[in-house]
Every structure is written in structure tokens, then in C-alpha cells.
Design a protein around this motif. Structure first.
Motif, PDB file in Angstrom:
ATOM      1  N   GLY A  28      57.154 -42.650  20.571  1.00 37.61           N
ATOM      2  CA  GLY A  28      58.146 -42.016  21.431  1.00 37.61           C
ATOM      3  C   GLY A  28      57.736 -40.619  21.875  1.00 37.61           C
ATOM      4  N   ILE A  29      58.721 -39.829  22.268  1.00 32.43           N
ATOM      5  CA  ILE A  29      58.469 -38.468  22.763  1.00 32.43           C
ATOM      6  C   ILE A  29      58.119 -37.583  21.575  1.00 32.43           C
ATOM      7  CG2 ILE A  29      59.482 -36.439  23.879  1.00 32.43           C
ATOM      8  CD1 ILE A  29      61.289 -38.418  25.452  1.00 32.43           C
ATOM      9  N   CYS A  30      56.894 -37.084  21.581  1.00 32.42           N
ATOM     10  CA  CYS A  30      56.424 -36.277  20.459  1.00 32.42           C
ATOM     11  C   CYS A  30      56.292 -34.798  20.823  1.00 32.42           C
ATOM     12  CB  CYS A  30      55.112 -36.813  19.919  1.00 32.42           C
ATOM     13  SG  CYS A  30      53.801 -36.927  21.148  1.00 32.42           S
ATOM     14  N   ALA A  31      56.406 -34.464  22.102  1.00 34.32           N
ATOM     15  CA  ALA A  31      56.324 -33.050  22.481  1.00 34.32           C
ATOM     16  C   ALA A  31      57.059 -32.795  23.789  1.00 34.32           C
ATOM     17  CB  ALA A  31      54.867 -32.611  22.611  1.00 34.32           C
ATOM     18  N   ILE A  32      57.822 -31.718  23.792  1.00 33.60           N
ATOM     19  CA  ILE A  32      58.411 -31.142  25.000  1.00 33.60           C
ATOM     20  C   ILE A  32      58.124 -29.656  24.864  1.00 33.60           C
ATOM     21  CG2 ILE A  32      60.498 -30.691  26.316  1.00 33.60           C
ATOM     22  CD1 ILE A  32      61.642 -33.296  25.043  1.00 33.60           C
ATOM     23  N   LEU A  33      57.240 -29.164  25.704  1.00 31.41           N
ATOM     24  CA  LEU A  33      56.755 -27.801  25.571  1.00 31.41           C
ATOM     25  C   LEU A  33      57.088 -26.984  26.810  1.00 31.41           C
ATOM     26  CD1 LEU A  33      53.184 -28.693  24.223  1.00 31.41           C
ATOM     27  CD2 LEU A  33      55.280 -28.336  22.899  1.00 31.41           C
ATOM     28  N   SER A  86      60.386 -38.543  18.786  1.00 31.84           N
ATOM     29  CA  SER A  86      59.526 -38.840  17.650  1.00 31.84           C
ATOM     30  C   SER A  86      58.701 -37.607  17.283  1.00 31.84           C
ATOM     31  CB  SER A  86      58.606 -40.018  17.987  1.00 31.84           C
ATOM     32  OG  SER A  86      57.819 -40.368  16.872  1.00 31.84           O
ATOM     33  N   ALA A  87      59.370 -36.608  16.738  1.00 30.54           N
ATOM     34  CA  ALA A  87      58.694 -35.357  16.374  1.00 30.54           C
ATOM     35  C   ALA A  87      57.873 -35.544  15.098  1.00 30.54           C
ATOM     36  CB  ALA A  87      59.717 -34.249  16.174  1.00 30.54           C
ATOM     37  N   PHE A  88      56.712 -34.912  15.059  1.00 29.62           N
ATOM     38  CA  PHE A  88      55.849 -34.947  13.884  1.00 29.62           C
ATOM     39  C   PHE A  88      55.973 -33.617  13.162  1.00 29.62           C
ATOM     40  CE2 PHE A  88      54.279 -38.250  16.511  1.00 29.62           C
ATOM     41  CZ  PHE A  88      53.719 -39.190  15.666  1.00 29.62           C
ATOM     42  N   GLY A  89      56.259 -33.667  11.861  1.00 26.95           N
ATOM     43  CA  GLY A  89      56.387 -32.458  11.058  1.00 26.95           C
ATOM     44  C   GLY A  89      56.613 -32.830   9.609  1.00 26.95           C
ATOM     45  N   SER A  90      56.595 -31.811   8.761  1.00 24.78           N
ATOM     46  CA  SER A  90      56.828 -32.036   7.328  1.00 24.78           C
ATOM     47  C   SER A  90      58.274 -32.477   7.100  1.00 24.78           C
ATOM     48  CB  SER A  90      56.549 -30.754   6.551  1.00 24.78           C
ATOM     49  OG  SER A  90      57.552 -29.789   6.840  1.00 24.78           O
ATOM     50  N   VAL A 127      62.404 -21.497   7.210  1.00 27.58           N
ATOM     51  CA  VAL A 127      63.221 -21.989   8.322  1.00 27.58           C
ATOM     52  C   VAL A 127      62.685 -21.433   9.637  1.00 27.58           C
ATOM     53  CG1 VAL A 127      65.509 -21.771   9.393  1.00 27.58           C
ATOM     54  CG2 VAL A 127      65.306 -22.509   7.018  1.00 27.58           C
ATOM     55  N   ALA A 128      62.374 -20.143   9.650  1.00 31.15           N
ATOM     56  CA  ALA A 128      61.804 -19.535  10.859  1.00 31.15           C
ATOM     57  C   ALA A 128      60.478 -20.194  11.225  1.00 31.15           C
ATOM     58  CB  ALA A 128      61.620 -18.034  10.656  1.00 31.15           C
ATOM     59  N   GLY A 129      59.681 -20.521  10.219  1.00 33.17           N
ATOM     60  CA  GLY A 129      58.409 -21.220  10.470  1.00 33.17           C
ATOM     61  C   GLY A 129      58.629 -22.604  11.051  1.00 33.17           C
ATOM     62  N   ALA A 130      59.646 -23.307  10.554  1.00 32.81           N
ATOM     63  CA  ALA A 130      59.963 -24.635  11.097  1.00 32.81           C
ATOM     64  C   ALA A 130      60.422 -24.524  12.544  1.00 32.81           C
ATOM     65  CB  ALA A 130      61.036 -25.314  10.242  1.00 32.81           C
ATOM     66  N   CYS A 131      61.201 -23.487  12.838  1.00 30.40           N
ATOM     67  CA  CYS A 131      61.635 -23.271  14.226  1.00 30.40           C
ATOM     68  C   CYS A 131      60.428 -23.017  15.120  1.00 30.40           C
ATOM     69  CB  CYS A 131      62.616 -22.101  14.309  1.00 30.40           C
ATOM     70  SG  CYS A 131      64.225 -22.438  13.570  1.00 30.40           S
ATOM     71  N   ALA A 132      59.488 -22.210  14.649  1.00 30.48           N
ATOM     72  CA  ALA A 132      58.297 -21.896  15.441  1.00 30.48           C
ATOM     73  C   ALA A 132      57.420 -23.128  15.657  1.00 30.48           C
ATOM     74  CB  ALA A 132      57.497 -20.793  14.756  1.00 30.48           C
ATOM     75  N   ALA A 133      57.470 -24.083  14.730  1.00 32.72           N
ATOM     76  CA  ALA A 133      56.656 -25.295  14.847  1.00 32.72           C
ATOM     77  C   ALA A 133      57.339 -26.402  15.643  1.00 32.72           C
ATOM     78  CB  ALA A 133      56.309 -25.810  13.448  1.00 32.72           C
ATOM     79  N   ASN A 134      58.573 -26.187  16.043  1.00 33.10           N
ATOM     80  CA  ASN A 134      59.345 -27.188  16.769  1.00 33.10           C
ATOM     81  C   ASN A 134      58.570 -27.728  17.978  1.00 33.10           C
ATOM     82  OD1 ASN A 134      61.314 -28.625  18.200  1.00 33.10           O
ATOM     83  ND2 ASN A 134      62.345 -26.787  18.910  1.00 33.10           N
ATOM     84  N   PRO A 135      58.349 -29.039  18.033  1.00 32.08           N
ATOM     85  CA  PRO A 135      57.616 -29.609  19.162  1.00 32.08           C
ATOM     86  C   PRO A 135      58.513 -30.086  20.306  1.00 32.08           C
ATOM     87  CG  PRO A 135      57.859 -31.275  17.492  1.00 32.08           C
ATOM     88  CD  PRO A 135      58.526 -30.024  16.959  1.00 32.08           C
ATOM     89  N   LEU A 136      59.821 -29.989  20.138  1.00 33.90           N
ATOM     90  CA  LEU A 136      60.741 -30.537  21.144  1.00 33.90           C
ATOM     91  C   LEU A 136      61.640 -29.437  21.708  1.00 33.90           C
ATOM     92  CD1 LEU A 136      61.711 -33.855  19.305  1.00 33.90           C
ATOM     93  CD2 LEU A 136      60.038 -33.568  21.144  1.00 33.90           C
TER      94      LEU A 136
END
Length: 176
Positions: A28-33, A86-90, A127-136
């Protein structure tokens, strides 16, 4: 964490916030940048998926891109995309992104509140790091996260874009 895909199809468009890139893989959609130009967006995509072969595919992705462009102009309500997200992350990143998706347009949450919501009250930096890694971008609304004092801090796609999105959503929420 899911294994990163080895093939991505993508398309680009332009909106009030600058450039917009949409990428899909087999799930699915893995990135919206968001970015300033297509080359920067493509480089960002390749950096996020270093082993992937990128294929430009305007025709197949035109419907989802048009839907996204309309959503950027009016980021309130349901979004009906042809491909699933379909975001990829921890596991932790996925938890943060899931909580962010629950924050309604026009409202904000602090990093401290978000850490509490994911069950890790002292993990504001994570949490801030997860926000920065957001691919969508926009769909996982990390732009709705503010400092505890209500101030705007960093944003993966630029503080100016974050301010524009927050203001637009507040106006639209007040009008509805």
C-alpha cells in the motif's frame, strides 16, 4: 518491523505546501512526503528506502494523488484512497503514529501528552523522533504536535508548513 520493500512506484504533484510525493509498494501507500521540488522529494524517498528500485508511475497513482491534493486544501473529514496506508516503522513508531491519527483536525496535542497516550510518559524525545520519522505527511498528522507550552517546535517538512497546516485546520474546524 516489516522488511522494507525493494520496489516502489511513485508520483509527484504540487499543492499549497509545495511539492507532494506519493509512493506505494506491494502493501500500500508507504510514503507521502512534502518538499520544495521533485528531486528533493525523490532523494528523500530513496533515503527512506535505500535498497528500493523507484519507478515513476503517474498513470496508476493519479487517482490517489488527486485525492491527496484535494485533502491538502481541505484536511478535514474522511479520505478515500484506492490504496491502503502501509507505513514502515518500529513498533513504538507505529504506536505513536496510531495515536496521532486520532487527534482531530483543528486540535493539537503536546509531545508530553502523546508520550502519555502511548504508555511511555517519560519518552517525549522518543515521541519527537517518531514524529520526525513519520512517512505519511498530513495523514499521520505530526503537524498537530506542539511543545508543552503550546509553542511550535520543529517539523520534518518545515515549521512554516506546520504553521500553515495548523491555521488551515483551525479555520476549517471553526467553520464546520
Amino acid at each position: 518491523m516489516k522488511t522494507l520493500p525493494d520496489h516502489l512506484r511513485y508520483t509527484t504533484g504540487h499543492c499549497r505546501l509545495g511539492g507532494l510525493l506519493l509512493a506505494v509498494c506491494h502493501t500500500g501507500i508507504c510514503a507521502i512526503l512534502l518538499g520544495d521540488d521533485d528531486q528533493t522529494l525523490i532523494a528523500d524517498l530513496q533515503k527512506r528506502f535505500p535498497g528500493a528500485r523507484l519507478e515513476h508511475d503517474d498513470a496508476e497513482l493519479a487517482g490517489d494523488m488527486q485525492t491527496l491534493l484535494q485533502y491538502v486544501d481541505r484536511p478535514i473529514g474522511e479520505l478515500h484512497l484506492q490504496h491502503p496506508l502501509s507505513a514502515f516503522g518500529s513498533v513504538f513508531q507505529q504506536q505513536v503514529w496510531a495515536e496521532l491519527a486520532k487527534v482531530p483536525a483543528g486540535q493539537t496535542v503536546s509531545y508530553t501528552e502523546l508520550a502519555r497516550l502511548v504508555g511511555k510518559p517519560s519518552a517525549m524525545r522518543a515521541v519527537a523522533g517518531a514524529c520526525a520519522a513519520n512517512p505519511l505527511a498530513i495523514l499521520v498528522p505530526c503537524h498537530r504536535v506542539l511543545r508543552s507550552d503550546g509553542g511550535i517546535s520543529g517539523y520534518r517538512w518545515g515549521v512554516e508548513r506546520k504553521e500553515q497546516l495548523i491555521e488551515l485546520e483551525r479555520r476549517l474546524s471553526a467553520a464546520s
